[in-house]
Design an enzyme around this catalytic site. Structure first.
Site, PDB file in Angstrom:
ATOM      1  N   GLU A   1       0.727  -1.251  -0.067  1.00  0.00           N
ATOM      2  CA  GLU A   1       0.068   0.028  -0.199  1.00  0.00           C
ATOM      3  C   GLU A   1       0.970   1.120   0.014  1.00  0.00           C
ATOM      4  O   GLU A   1       1.373   1.587   1.317  1.00  0.00           O
ATOM      5  CB  GLU A   1      -0.843  -0.121   1.161  1.00  0.00           C
ATOM      6  CG  GLU A   1      -2.091   0.527   1.073  1.00  0.00           C
ATOM      7  CD  GLU A   1      -2.049   2.055   1.786  1.00  0.00           C
ATOM      8  OE1 GLU A   1      -1.878   3.080   1.251  1.00  0.00           O
ATOM      9  OE2 GLU A   1      -2.177   2.094   3.165  1.00  0.00           O
TER      10      GLU A   1
ATOM     11  N   CYS B   1      -2.151   8.820   2.630  1.00  0.00           N
ATOM     12  CA  CYS B   1      -1.616   8.342   1.400  1.00  0.00           C
ATOM     13  C   CYS B   1      -3.143   8.510   0.504  1.00  0.00           C
ATOM     14  O   CYS B   1      -2.931   8.566  -0.806  1.00  0.00           O
ATOM     15  CB  CYS B   1      -1.481   7.008   1.140  1.00  0.00           C
ATOM     16  SG  CYS B   1      -2.392   5.953   2.128  1.00  0.00           S
TER      17      CYS B   1
HETATM   18  C1  UN1 Z   1      -2.982   5.864   4.575  1.00  0.00           C
HETATM   19  O1  UN1 Z   1      -2.744   7.304   4.518  1.00  0.00           O
HETATM   20  O2  UN1 Z   1      -1.899   5.081   4.726  1.00  0.00           O
HETATM   21  O3  UN1 Z   1      -8.875   6.482   4.147  1.00  0.00           O
HETATM   22  C2  UN1 Z   1      -4.255   5.146   5.135  1.00  0.00           C
HETATM   23  C3  UN1 Z   1      -8.331   7.077   4.863  1.00  0.00           C
HETATM   24  C4  UN1 Z   1      -7.971   6.509   6.178  1.00  0.00           C
HETATM   25  C5  UN1 Z   1      -6.780   5.538   5.856  1.00  0.00           C
HETATM   26  C6  UN1 Z   1      -5.404   6.245   5.075  1.00  0.00           C
HETATM   27  N1  UN1 Z   1      -9.071   5.427   6.523  1.00  0.00           N
HETATM   28  O4  UN1 Z   1      -7.853   8.254   4.746  1.00  0.00           O
END
Ligand code: UN1
Length: 517
Positions: free
Chosen positions: A272, A306
């Site tokens: 990821e 992310c």
């Molecule tokens: C991340 O930034 O690695 O959807 C995950 C979202 C959170 C997860 C972010 N539930 O912003």
């Protein structure tokens, strides 16, 4: 080395509330689920809020890592043989412990990585949600029954625990991403070793303590272990064939290294990695909704998710209006100490992160873009603070291909929706995407086969803040992995196809006759 005496009183209380003894000069960064140790190099942990030293953590040495992995191997034999609903019961108790400690852990996350308390607590809530989901899952883990082509034969598939697994997480979600992996893996019967980001070891220690207290009450240790360390530990995990699965969250550069190493040994990886998430706002969109969603999606967590919105494709007819509204909102965002209630944007994780944002600003200007608001450091608040920034660019400037992990939003004007979708997809990353529209035809075009190429596609919702119930992850350089809900659990298990002959004959599949007489 910072001693207990150097720790500001308000920070000491946060550590204490989260179960970390602030009078200790140093914390152990490794556990086999029972004992704590760590004879590797000391890691100095500071808060991005004001740079104050928080603690020293003794990282896992090579020998410590061996001890940890050995514990996961030993624990695996008993854990895989424990009924899944019983494993689920331990995860249920962990979820309850998280509920009781939600505020304390949320504040620790704020202190260690700088997101506001509301979002720190939100992250703990995400861990609670996945624990709840996993408890239900522990009574499911369904396999299919197939119809055999042979008389009096039965065929079905079953799912078995995979083994000890490796979990590598990033600084920006120091609690939730581990929980997505660890709660699911635990009910699936796997044991695990966690390498957190070096920027957030304290959260990982607090989480591991909580998890292991619960597991010990249930008669287990070695199920959830921890090895704090730098990228050498990450590489060791990637190359360790005792770990059949490695789930890694972080930069694309890290993902290439981990993915390649794991593939070399025929292991499985869940990656990821970076996102470069776009939102398309069409002329029919409810601009109030769009403005609120974009502000949260682009400014929340100071642009360090992310899933953060990085590109806004605004139709010519509404581009001025949505941009003006966003500029007005951006200029009122309360920036400051994330522990304070009214703050909506705290610091970035480090001064380097602010430097990178300033570099991006220079590139934008060199490439013909224009800063519409923000773009400055805020030294009066501290070295890690900057303004949330909006820049107008054209779709073809090289800088929009990159993920700058900061609150930097590009506005790109478009005239034709199909063209906007094409531009939207024309980046190496493919995590999350969204369209704001009240026109069902436009929404369906965005969701259809020529639409968004991302792992997540939303209508009238921003790109960040996904619920745990869906499979989380994305395509292309985002790595292709899926974590959390839906049927992501299958990756944490081994599928076995079983065929049973309960006849007194030996018929062969495909009708083959192989009789010797
Ligand atoms: C991340 O930034 O690695 O959807 C995950 C979202 C959170 C997860 C972010 N539930 O912003």
């Amino acid at each position: 080395m910072p001693g207990a005496g150097d720790l500001p009183e308000r920070y000491a209380r946060i550590l204490e509330d989260a179960g970390l003894d602030p009078s200790k000069d140093a914390f152990h960064g490794a556990t086999d689920g029972e004992a704590w140790f760590g004879s590797g190099e000391p890691l100095e942990v500071t808060t991005p809020i004001d740079g104050a030293p928080l603690a020293t953590v003794h990282q896992a040495s090579k020998e410590d890592y061996e001890r940890v992995v050995k514990a996961t191997q030993d624990a695996f034999r008993a854990w895989r043989d424990t009924p899944a609903p019983e494993r689920g019961d331990a995860v249920r108790a962990f979820g309850e412990a998280l509920r009781e400690n939600k505020r304390a852990l949320g504040r620790l996350i704020t202190l260690e990585m700088g997101k506001i308390v509301e979002e720190g607590e939100g992250e703990v809530q995400e861990a609670i949600d996945i624990a709840d989901f996993s408890v239900g899952l522990s009574r499911q883990l369904y396999g299919k029954t197939m119809q055999s082509e042979r008389h009096h034969h039965r065929m079905y598939e079953q799912w078995k625990p995979l083994g000890p697994i490796g979990i590598i997480t990033a600084f920006n979600l120091p609690c939730a991403v581990w929980a997505w992996n660890s709660c699911i893996a635990a009910v699936c019967g796997d044991t695990m070793v966690w390498k957190p980001s070096e920027a957030t070891p304290l959260t990982s220690i607090a989480m591991s303590k909580l998890a292991n207290d619960v597991l010990q009450d249930h008669g287990h240790h070695g199920v959830m272990t921890l090895a704090v360390g730098d990228e050498r530990i990450g590489q060791t995990i990637a190359n360790d064939s005792r770990l059949p699965l490695v789930s890694a969250t972080g930069s694309t550069r890290m993902g290439y290294a981990v993915g390649e190493a794991v593939a070399q040994r025929m292991g499985r990886s869940i990656l990821e990695l970076g996102g470069n998430n776009g939102v398309i706002v069409t002329p029919s969109a409810d601009l109030d909704l769009a403005e609120r969603a974009i502000t949260f999606g682009a400014v929340g967590t100071a642009g360090q998710r992310c899933t953060t919105i990085r590109r806004l494709f605004a139709h010519e007819d509404i581009a001025d209006e949505i941009t003006d509204r966003l500029i007005a909102t951006y200029e009122q965002v309360p920036i400051g100490n994330p522990l304070e209630e009214d703050t909506l944007m705290g610091p970035l994780i480090s001064q380097d992160a602010v430097d990178e944002m300033m570099d991006a600003k220079r590139h934008i200007e060199k490439q013909g873009g224009r800063i519409l608001t923000g773009g400055e450091r805020l030294p009066e608040l501290g070295a890690n603070y900057c303004q949330p920034t909006i820049a107008e660019v054209t779709h073809d400037v090289p800088i929009v291909q990159d993920e700058t992990f900061a609150p930097l939003l590009y506005v790109i004007r478009y005239e034709d929706l199909d063209e906007a979708i094409k531009w939207h997809n024309d980046v190496p990353q493919g995590l999350s995407s969204a369209i704001f529209t009240q026109n069902v035809l436009e929404a369906e075009r965005f969701l259809g086969p020529n639409g968004s190429d991302c792992g997540i596609a939303n209508v009238n919702i921003g790109t960040s803040g996904a619920e745990i119930g869906g499979a989380f992850g994305g395509e292309k350089e985002t790595g292709g992995g899926r974590e959390a809900g839906s049927d992501s659990w299958k990756q944490y298990m081994r599928r076995q196809t079983v065929t049973i002959n309960y006849s007194d004959k030996m018929p062969l599949a495909q009708g083959i006759d192989f009789s010797v007489d």
